[in-house]
Design a protein around this motif. Structure first.
Motif, PDB file in Angstrom:
ATOM      1  N   TYR A   1      -7.049  -1.407   2.219  1.00 31.36           N
ATOM      2  CA  TYR A   1      -7.111  -0.283   3.156  1.00 31.36           C
ATOM      3  C   TYR A   1      -8.076  -0.620   4.280  1.00 31.36           C
ATOM      4  N   SER A   2      -7.890   0.037   5.409  1.00 35.07           N
ATOM      5  CA  SER A   2      -8.873  -0.071   6.483  1.00 35.07           C
ATOM      6  C   SER A   2      -9.984   0.940   6.210  1.00 35.07           C
ATOM      7  N   ILE A   3     -11.149   0.664   6.759  1.00 34.71           N
ATOM      8  CA  ILE A   3     -12.296   1.564   6.589  1.00 34.71           C
ATOM      9  C   ILE A   3     -12.575   2.228   7.931  1.00 34.71           C
ATOM     10  N   PRO A   4     -12.408   3.553   8.021  1.00 43.90           N
ATOM     11  CA  PRO A   4     -12.724   4.249   9.273  1.00 43.90           C
ATOM     12  C   PRO A   4     -14.193   4.044   9.651  1.00 43.90           C
ATOM     13  N   GLU A   5     -14.464   4.098  10.929  1.00 45.11           N
ATOM     14  CA  GLU A   5     -15.817   3.856  11.436  1.00 45.11           C
ATOM     15  C   GLU A   5     -16.859   4.747  10.766  1.00 45.11           C
ATOM     16  N   LYS A   6     -16.507   5.994  10.454  1.00 44.19           N
ATOM     17  CA  LYS A   6     -17.485   6.921   9.869  1.00 44.19           C
ATOM     18  C   LYS A   6     -17.955   6.497   8.472  1.00 44.19           C
ATOM     19  N   PHE A   7     -17.180   5.613   7.796  1.00 43.72           N
ATOM     20  CA  PHE A   7     -17.563   5.153   6.458  1.00 43.72           C
ATOM     21  C   PHE A   7     -18.098   3.717   6.441  1.00 43.72           C
ATOM     22  N   GLN A   8     -18.040   3.002   7.547  1.00 42.92           N
ATOM     23  CA  GLN A   8     -18.348   1.575   7.532  1.00 42.92           C
ATOM     24  C   GLN A   8     -19.780   1.256   7.117  1.00 42.92           C
ATOM     25  N   ASP A   9     -20.724   2.111   7.403  1.00 43.75           N
ATOM     26  CA  ASP A   9     -22.111   1.859   7.003  1.00 43.75           C
ATOM     27  C   ASP A   9     -22.398   2.322   5.576  1.00 43.75           C
ATOM     28  N   GLN A  10     -21.448   3.034   4.960  1.00 44.77           N
ATOM     29  CA  GLN A  10     -21.686   3.624   3.645  1.00 44.77           C
ATOM     30  C   GLN A  10     -20.937   2.929   2.510  1.00 44.77           C
ATOM     31  N   VAL A  11     -19.734   2.464   2.779  1.00 35.32           N
ATOM     32  CA  VAL A  11     -18.910   1.892   1.713  1.00 35.32           C
ATOM     33  C   VAL A  11     -19.391   0.486   1.371  1.00 35.32           C
ATOM     34  N   LYS A  12     -19.380   0.159   0.067  1.00 30.48           N
ATOM     35  CA  LYS A  12     -19.791  -1.159  -0.402  1.00 30.48           C
ATOM     36  C   LYS A  12     -19.072  -1.454  -1.705  1.00 30.48           C
TER      37      LYS A  12
ATOM     38  N   VAL B   1     -13.575   5.338  -3.905  1.00 31.57           N
ATOM     39  CA  VAL B   1     -12.967   5.866  -2.693  1.00 31.57           C
ATOM     40  C   VAL B   1     -11.694   6.638  -3.027  1.00 31.57           C
ATOM     41  N   LYS B   2     -11.378   7.607  -2.191  1.00 25.27           N
ATOM     42  CA  LYS B   2     -10.118   8.337  -2.285  1.00 25.27           C
ATOM     43  C   LYS B   2      -9.183   7.698  -1.267  1.00 25.27           C
ATOM     44  N   VAL B   3      -8.005   7.273  -1.734  1.00 21.56           N
ATOM     45  CA  VAL B   3      -7.081   6.547  -0.870  1.00 21.56           C
ATOM     46  C   VAL B   3      -5.688   7.161  -0.921  1.00 21.56           C
ATOM     47  N   PRO B   4      -4.949   7.055   0.181  1.00 20.46           N
ATOM     48  CA  PRO B   4      -3.559   7.509   0.154  1.00 20.46           C
ATOM     49  C   PRO B   4      -2.732   6.516  -0.661  1.00 20.46           C
ATOM     50  N   PHE B   5      -1.814   7.045  -1.452  1.00 23.29           N
ATOM     51  CA  PHE B   5      -0.921   6.203  -2.242  1.00 23.29           C
ATOM     52  C   PHE B   5       0.418   6.911  -2.356  1.00 23.29           C
TER      53      PHE B   5
ATOM     54  N   LYS C   1       3.053   9.261  -1.647  1.00 24.67           N
ATOM     55  CA  LYS C   1       3.012  10.558  -0.952  1.00 24.67           C
ATOM     56  C   LYS C   1       1.819  11.410  -1.373  1.00 24.67           C
ATOM     57  N   GLY C   2       0.881  10.807  -2.083  1.00 19.56           N
ATOM     58  CA  GLY C   2      -0.289  11.549  -2.546  1.00 19.56           C
ATOM     59  C   GLY C   2      -1.558  10.751  -2.336  1.00 19.56           C
ATOM     60  N   PHE C   3      -2.528  11.025  -3.196  1.00 21.56           N
ATOM     61  CA  PHE C   3      -3.828  10.352  -3.142  1.00 21.56           C
ATOM     62  C   PHE C   3      -4.242   9.940  -4.542  1.00 21.56           C
ATOM     63  N   MET C   4      -5.127   8.964  -4.621  1.00 20.64           N
ATOM     64  CA  MET C   4      -5.734   8.575  -5.884  1.00 20.64           C
ATOM     65  C   MET C   4      -7.111   7.990  -5.585  1.00 20.64           C
ATOM     66  N   HIS C   5      -7.877   7.781  -6.637  1.00 22.51           N
ATOM     67  CA  HIS C   5      -9.187   7.161  -6.494  1.00 22.51           C
ATOM     68  C   HIS C   5      -9.077   5.685  -6.829  1.00 22.51           C
ATOM     69  N   GLY C   6     -10.001   4.917  -6.279  1.00 23.83           N
ATOM     70  CA  GLY C   6     -10.021   3.490  -6.559  1.00 23.83           C
ATOM     71  C   GLY C   6     -11.436   2.954  -6.469  1.00 23.83           C
ATOM     72  N   LEU C   7     -11.626   1.783  -7.038  1.00 24.26           N
ATOM     73  CA  LEU C   7     -12.918   1.112  -7.061  1.00 24.26           C
ATOM     74  C   LEU C   7     -12.907  -0.016  -6.041  1.00 24.26           C
TER      75      LEU C   7
ATOM     76  N   TRP D   1      -9.406   7.652   2.664  1.00 24.91           N
ATOM     77  CA  TRP D   1      -9.445   9.062   3.009  1.00 24.91           C
ATOM     78  C   TRP D   1     -10.845   9.647   2.857  1.00 24.91           C
ATOM     79  N   ASP D   2     -11.562   9.198   1.816  1.00 24.31           N
ATOM     80  CA  ASP D   2     -12.891   9.763   1.565  1.00 24.31           C
ATOM     81  C   ASP D   2     -13.696   8.781   0.716  1.00 24.31           C
ATOM     82  N   LEU D   3     -14.985   8.956   0.734  1.00 27.88           N
ATOM     83  CA  LEU D   3     -15.908   8.148  -0.050  1.00 27.88           C
ATOM     84  C   LEU D   3     -16.633   9.089  -0.998  1.00 27.88           C
ATOM     85  N   LEU D   4     -16.539   8.828  -2.297  1.00 26.12           N
ATOM     86  CA  LEU D   4     -17.204   9.679  -3.270  1.00 26.12           C
ATOM     87  C   LEU D   4     -18.654   9.275  -3.405  1.00 26.12           C
TER      88      LEU D   4
END
Length: 75
Positions: free
Chosen positions: A18-29, A34-38, A40-46, A63-66
């Motif tokens: 997945y691509s990482i939106p700019e708003k998460f680039q300093d936070q994700v590692k 993360v919550k990702v589209p999959f 027609k829905g969403f799921m979590h991934g490591l 989509w989101d960072l937990l």
């Protein structure tokens, strides 16, 4: 920036990219949950890998960072 993710749900795919939106680039590692589209829905991934190299295929953004994360040593 791009992220390689192990999906939390059983599917025939080992990892997804997945691509990482700019708003998460300093936070994700590595170790982030993360919550990702999959399909027609969403799921979590490591998150297991981060890279600046653009894949040769189209990616969708995470989509989101937990708040929860797993230590790098565990991964």
């Amino acid at each position: 920036m791009y992220i390689e993710v192990i999906p939390s749900q059983a599917c025939n795919i080992d990892t997804l990219t997945y691509s990482i939106p700019e708003k998460f680039q300093d936070q994700v590692k590595v170790g982030s949950i993360v919550k990702v589209p999959f399909r027609k829905g969403f799921m979590h991934g490591l998150a297991i890998n981060l890279t600046d190299k653009k894949p040769e295929f189209r990616t969708r953004p995470i989509w989101d960072l937990l708040e929860l994360e797993i230590s790098k040593e565990t991964v």
